[in-house]
Design a protein around this motif. Structure first.
Motif, PDB file in Angstrom:
ATOM      1  N   GLY A 275       0.807  -1.219   0.000  1.00 57.10           N
ATOM      2  CA  GLY A 275       0.000   0.000   0.000  1.00 57.10           C
ATOM      3  C   GLY A 275       0.834   1.259   0.000  1.00 57.10           C
ATOM      4  N   SER A 276       1.722   1.376   0.959  1.00 56.25           N
ATOM      5  CA  SER A 276       2.571   2.558   1.033  1.00 56.25           C
ATOM      6  C   SER A 276       3.518   2.622  -0.159  1.00 56.25           C
ATOM      7  CB  SER A 276       3.366   2.538   2.337  1.00 56.25           C
ATOM      8  OG  SER A 276       4.142   1.355   2.451  1.00 56.25           O
ATOM      9  N   LEU A 277       3.952   1.461  -0.647  1.00 61.83           N
ATOM     10  CA  LEU A 277       4.842   1.438  -1.806  1.00 61.83           C
ATOM     11  C   LEU A 277       4.130   1.952  -3.054  1.00 61.83           C
ATOM     12  CD1 LEU A 277       7.707   0.552  -2.658  1.00 61.83           C
ATOM     13  CD2 LEU A 277       6.723  -1.664  -3.280  1.00 61.83           C
ATOM     14  N   LEU A 278       2.882   1.538  -3.252  1.00 67.14           N
ATOM     15  CA  LEU A 278       2.114   1.983  -4.414  1.00 67.14           C
ATOM     16  C   LEU A 278       1.806   3.470  -4.325  1.00 67.14           C
ATOM     17  CD1 LEU A 278       0.643   1.306  -7.031  1.00 67.14           C
ATOM     18  CD2 LEU A 278      -1.354   0.646  -5.670  1.00 67.14           C
ATOM     19  N   ALA A 279       1.443   3.946  -3.135  1.00 60.87           N
ATOM     20  CA  ALA A 279       1.166   5.370  -2.977  1.00 60.87           C
ATOM     21  C   ALA A 279       2.408   6.211  -3.253  1.00 60.87           C
ATOM     22  CB  ALA A 279       0.648   5.641  -1.562  1.00 60.87           C
ATOM     23  N   GLY A 280       3.552   5.785  -2.741  1.00 59.23           N
ATOM     24  CA  GLY A 280       4.785   6.517  -3.005  1.00 59.23           C
ATOM     25  C   GLY A 280       5.176   6.480  -4.467  1.00 59.23           C
ATOM     26  N   ALA A 281       4.938   5.340  -5.139  1.00 52.14           N
ATOM     27  CA  ALA A 281       5.265   5.243  -6.558  1.00 52.14           C
ATOM     28  C   ALA A 281       4.396   6.166  -7.397  1.00 52.14           C
ATOM     29  CB  ALA A 281       5.103   3.796  -7.025  1.00 52.14           C
ATOM     30  N   VAL A 282       3.128   6.289  -7.041  1.00 51.06           N
ATOM     31  CA  VAL A 282       2.235   7.192  -7.777  1.00 51.06           C
ATOM     32  C   VAL A 282       2.653   8.643  -7.587  1.00 51.06           C
ATOM     33  CG1 VAL A 282      -0.138   8.039  -7.925  1.00 51.06           C
ATOM     34  CG2 VAL A 282       0.290   5.588  -7.736  1.00 51.06           C
ATOM     35  N   LEU A 283       2.976   9.017  -6.353  1.00 57.86           N
ATOM     36  CA  LEU A 283       3.370  10.406  -6.085  1.00 57.86           C
ATOM     37  C   LEU A 283       4.682  10.768  -6.784  1.00 57.86           C
ATOM     38  CD1 LEU A 283       2.460  10.684  -2.290  1.00 57.86           C
ATOM     39  CD2 LEU A 283       1.222  11.660  -4.231  1.00 57.86           C
ATOM     40  N   SER A 284       5.605   9.826  -6.884  1.00 53.15           N
ATOM     41  CA  SER A 284       6.898  10.099  -7.518  1.00 53.15           C
ATOM     42  C   SER A 284       6.923   9.730  -8.999  1.00 53.15           C
ATOM     43  CB  SER A 284       8.012   9.337  -6.790  1.00 53.15           C
ATOM     44  OG  SER A 284       7.797   7.948  -6.882  1.00 53.15           O
ATOM     45  N   ARG A 285       5.776   9.295  -9.534  1.00 53.69           N
ATOM     46  CA  ARG A 285       5.675   8.899 -10.946  1.00 53.69           C
ATOM     47  C   ARG A 285       6.700   7.822 -11.305  1.00 53.69           C
ATOM     48  NH1 ARG A 285       4.663  14.494 -14.393  1.00 53.69           N
ATOM     49  NH2 ARG A 285       2.848  15.211 -13.214  1.00 53.69           N
ATOM     50  N   ASP A 286       6.838   6.873 -10.421  1.00 51.73           N
ATOM     51  CA  ASP A 286       7.758   5.760 -10.646  1.00 51.73           C
ATOM     52  C   ASP A 286       7.010   4.688 -11.437  1.00 51.73           C
ATOM     53  OD1 ASP A 286       9.811   3.981 -10.594  1.00 51.73           O
ATOM     54  OD2 ASP A 286      10.166   4.101  -8.432  1.00 51.73           O
ATOM     55  N   TYR A 287       6.916   4.860 -12.761  1.00 50.38           N
ATOM     56  CA  TYR A 287       6.048   4.043 -13.585  1.00 50.38           C
ATOM     57  C   TYR A 287       6.433   2.562 -13.619  1.00 50.38           C
ATOM     58  CZ  TYR A 287       4.266   8.561 -15.091  1.00 50.38           C
ATOM     59  OH  TYR A 287       3.723   9.815 -15.111  1.00 50.38           O
ATOM     60  N   PRO A 288       7.703   2.180 -13.689  1.00 43.82           N
ATOM     61  CA  PRO A 288       8.002   0.735 -13.642  1.00 43.82           C
ATOM     62  C   PRO A 288       7.492   0.064 -12.371  1.00 43.82           C
ATOM     63  CG  PRO A 288       9.909   1.952 -14.418  1.00 43.82           C
ATOM     64  CD  PRO A 288       8.922   2.974 -13.954  1.00 43.82           C
ATOM     65  N   LEU A 289       7.608   0.747 -11.243  1.00 45.83           N
ATOM     66  CA  LEU A 289       7.117   0.186  -9.989  1.00 45.83           C
ATOM     67  C   LEU A 289       5.597   0.135  -9.973  1.00 45.83           C
ATOM     68  CD1 LEU A 289       7.863  -0.932  -7.251  1.00 45.83           C
ATOM     69  CD2 LEU A 289       7.990   1.400  -6.359  1.00 45.83           C
ATOM     70  N   ILE A 290       4.950   1.163 -10.504  1.00 41.67           N
ATOM     71  CA  ILE A 290       3.484   1.170 -10.584  1.00 41.67           C
ATOM     72  C   ILE A 290       2.995   0.000 -11.430  1.00 41.67           C
ATOM     73  CG2 ILE A 290       1.478   2.437 -11.440  1.00 41.67           C
ATOM     74  CD1 ILE A 290       2.950   5.020 -10.776  1.00 41.67           C
ATOM     75  N   LEU A 291       3.619  -0.210 -12.581  1.00 44.09           N
ATOM     76  CA  LEU A 291       3.203  -1.288 -13.468  1.00 44.09           C
ATOM     77  C   LEU A 291       3.370  -2.654 -12.805  1.00 44.09           C
ATOM     78  CD1 LEU A 291       4.745   0.051 -16.805  1.00 44.09           C
ATOM     79  CD2 LEU A 291       2.311  -0.203 -16.299  1.00 44.09           C
ATOM     80  N   LEU A 292       4.479  -2.857 -12.112  1.00 41.91           N
ATOM     81  CA  LEU A 292       4.692  -4.142 -11.443  1.00 41.91           C
ATOM     82  C   LEU A 292       3.642  -4.372 -10.357  1.00 41.91           C
ATOM     83  CD1 LEU A 292       6.302  -6.707 -10.841  1.00 41.91           C
ATOM     84  CD2 LEU A 292       7.792  -5.332  -9.367  1.00 41.91           C
ATOM     85  N   LEU A 293       3.363  -3.362  -9.547  1.00 36.51           N
ATOM     86  CA  LEU A 293       2.401  -3.522  -8.453  1.00 36.51           C
ATOM     87  C   LEU A 293       0.995  -3.748  -8.976  1.00 36.51           C
ATOM     88  CD1 LEU A 293       3.688  -0.781  -5.968  1.00 36.51           C
ATOM     89  CD2 LEU A 293       4.066  -3.241  -5.871  1.00 36.51           C
ATOM     90  N   VAL A 294       0.608  -3.006  -9.999  1.00 35.19           N
ATOM     91  CA  VAL A 294      -0.732  -3.180 -10.565  1.00 35.19           C
ATOM     92  C   VAL A 294      -0.882  -4.568 -11.177  1.00 35.19           C
ATOM     93  CG1 VAL A 294      -2.321  -2.381 -12.356  1.00 35.19           C
ATOM     94  CG2 VAL A 294      -1.128  -0.725 -10.931  1.00 35.19           C
ATOM     95  N   MET A 295       0.133  -5.037 -11.888  1.00 36.86           N
ATOM     96  CA  MET A 295       0.072  -6.367 -12.477  1.00 36.86           C
ATOM     97  C   MET A 295       0.051  -7.455 -11.400  1.00 36.86           C
ATOM     98  SD  MET A 295      -0.272  -6.038 -15.652  1.00 36.86           S
ATOM     99  CE  MET A 295      -0.074  -7.770 -16.062  1.00 36.86           C
ATOM    100  N   PHE A 296       0.748  -7.238 -10.306  1.00 33.87           N
ATOM    101  CA  PHE A 296       0.712  -8.199  -9.202  1.00 33.87           C
ATOM    102  C   PHE A 296      -0.687  -8.279  -8.601  1.00 33.87           C
ATOM    103  CE2 PHE A 296       0.844  -8.640  -4.538  1.00 33.87           C
ATOM    104  CZ  PHE A 296       1.251  -9.957  -4.455  1.00 33.87           C
ATOM    105  N   ILE A 297      -1.309  -7.139  -8.349  1.00 35.80           N
ATOM    106  CA  ILE A 297      -2.661  -7.124  -7.785  1.00 35.80           C
ATOM    107  C   ILE A 297      -3.648  -7.768  -8.751  1.00 35.80           C
ATOM    108  CG2 ILE A 297      -4.532  -5.624  -7.015  1.00 35.80           C
ATOM    109  CD1 ILE A 297      -2.379  -3.651  -6.051  1.00 35.80           C
TER     110      ILE A 297
END
Length: 335
Positions: A275-297
């Motif tokens: 949760g905190s990792l996804l929120a931080g990735a969205v705020l920092s526009r860390d797109y590779p991390l966002i894509l990995l987390l969304v695909m995992f969910i």
């Protein structure tokens, strides 16, 4: 022998359909998620530069151009998508825009916190829901039944973040019994787990109570009573088994939804995890991390739903057999 062959053919057909559907769903989710990140407002190269060098205000054009070349940001949309998808299938999930560390390592460092919270909440919540619904069904309309329904209604009407804040106010601020945020000790997981436990109990108690009452009112239950079988044996050997198929479906949906609740609870209690990792990735526009987390969910959602369908076929083999016969009938009509 013919019956076994029919069941085997039905199982193979059903499994192939599920696997193809699973792949299509994941491919669609990956395309939608990548499209949203691609068309997100702002300059990705500038966002990556700011994430890497937060104290710097302006960046020379050559640095931004180097970042675009490094992450293939100048390529057309479809080229970028298929390049990312091919690397993703091969297990190359990319590096974080912010830290330039492989996002897989960041994911592995944070997933234990989420799994710990999810497993504890799910186990306690399902046991509590089963106990409440069983007591409620034993004597419908009694004081115990009304209390169970009241607990389920109140718990279901309260959002996770609001319930979490109330628990923080009571146990951390007023009583000073438990920590309100962070991780590191067993005490830190109590309030987050309690928040999810009450949500699971509220949801599952209402559903299990309904399924148990429907099974209890089945005509064959009265026949079992006339044969002298005790109420305890009827409940454990017949009512519970009859209610297992619909209950399993709803439990699977709640398990999948538990990821969403876990994300909200982790943010509420400032815990580490997905949760905190996804929120931080969205705020920092860390797109590779966002894509990995969304695909995992998304993968967790799809796998849980597929496993629930498999368990339903095991508990009720007539379902897959009827689906196979329906398919064969449609083929005969077309021919």
């Amino acid at each position: 022998m013919n019956g076994f062959a029919s069941r085997l053919a039905a199982a193979v057909l059903t499994t192939s359909k599920r696997l193809s559907g699973l792949l299509c769903v994941l491919l669609g989710i990956s395309f939608i998620t990548f499209t949203m990140t691609y068309f997100a407002p702002g300059d990705k190269a500038a966002a990556i530069a700011h994430a890497r060098y937060p104290d710097t205000q302006g960046f020379p054009p050559e640095i931004l151009e180097g970042i675009r070349e490094e992450f293939y940001l100048s390529e057309p949309f479809l080229v970028q998508f298929f390049q990312w998808l091919w690397r993703f299938i091969q297990g190359d999930f990319g590096n974080s825009f912010a830290s330039n560390v492989p996002v897989w390592e960041i994911f592995l460092a944070n997933i234990p916190e989420t799994l710990e919270l999810t497993a504890a909440s799910l186990a306690i919540g399902l046991v509590g829901a089963f106990c409440l619904s069983a007591i409620s069904v034993w004597k419908p309309g009694s004081l115990a039944d009304r209390c169970a329904v009241a607990i389920a209604s109140i718990g279901g009407a309260m959002p996770n973040y609001w319930l979490g804040l109330l628990l923080i106010l009571l146990f951390a601020v007023d009583l000073n019994w438990l920590p309100s945020y962070g991780t590191g000790t067993p005490a830190h997981i109590v309030l987050p787990a309690l928040t999810l436990v009450l949500w699971i109990m509220a949801s599952q108690t209402r559903l299990l109570r309904t399924f148990f009452l429907e099974a209890k009112s089945a005509p064959y239950i009265e026949t079992l009573r006339l044969r002298g079988i005790s109420e305890r044996e009827i409940f454990w050997r017949h009512i519970q088994r009859h209610a297992a198929v619909p209950a399993l479906t709803m439990i699977g949906l709640d398990v999948a939804s538990l990821l969403e609740g876990t994300i909200i609870v982790e943010l509420t209690f400032a815990r580490g995890g997905i949760g905190s990792l996804l929120a931080g990735a969205v705020l920092s526009r860390d797109y590779p991390l966002i894509l990995l987390l969304v695909m995992f969910i998304a993968l967790v959602y799809v796998l849980i739903n597929s496993l629930i369908e498999l368990f339903q076929d095991v508990l009720d083999p007539r379902k897959s057999l009827m689906a196979h016969r329906s398919t064969e009938s449609r083929k005969e009509i077309r021919s």
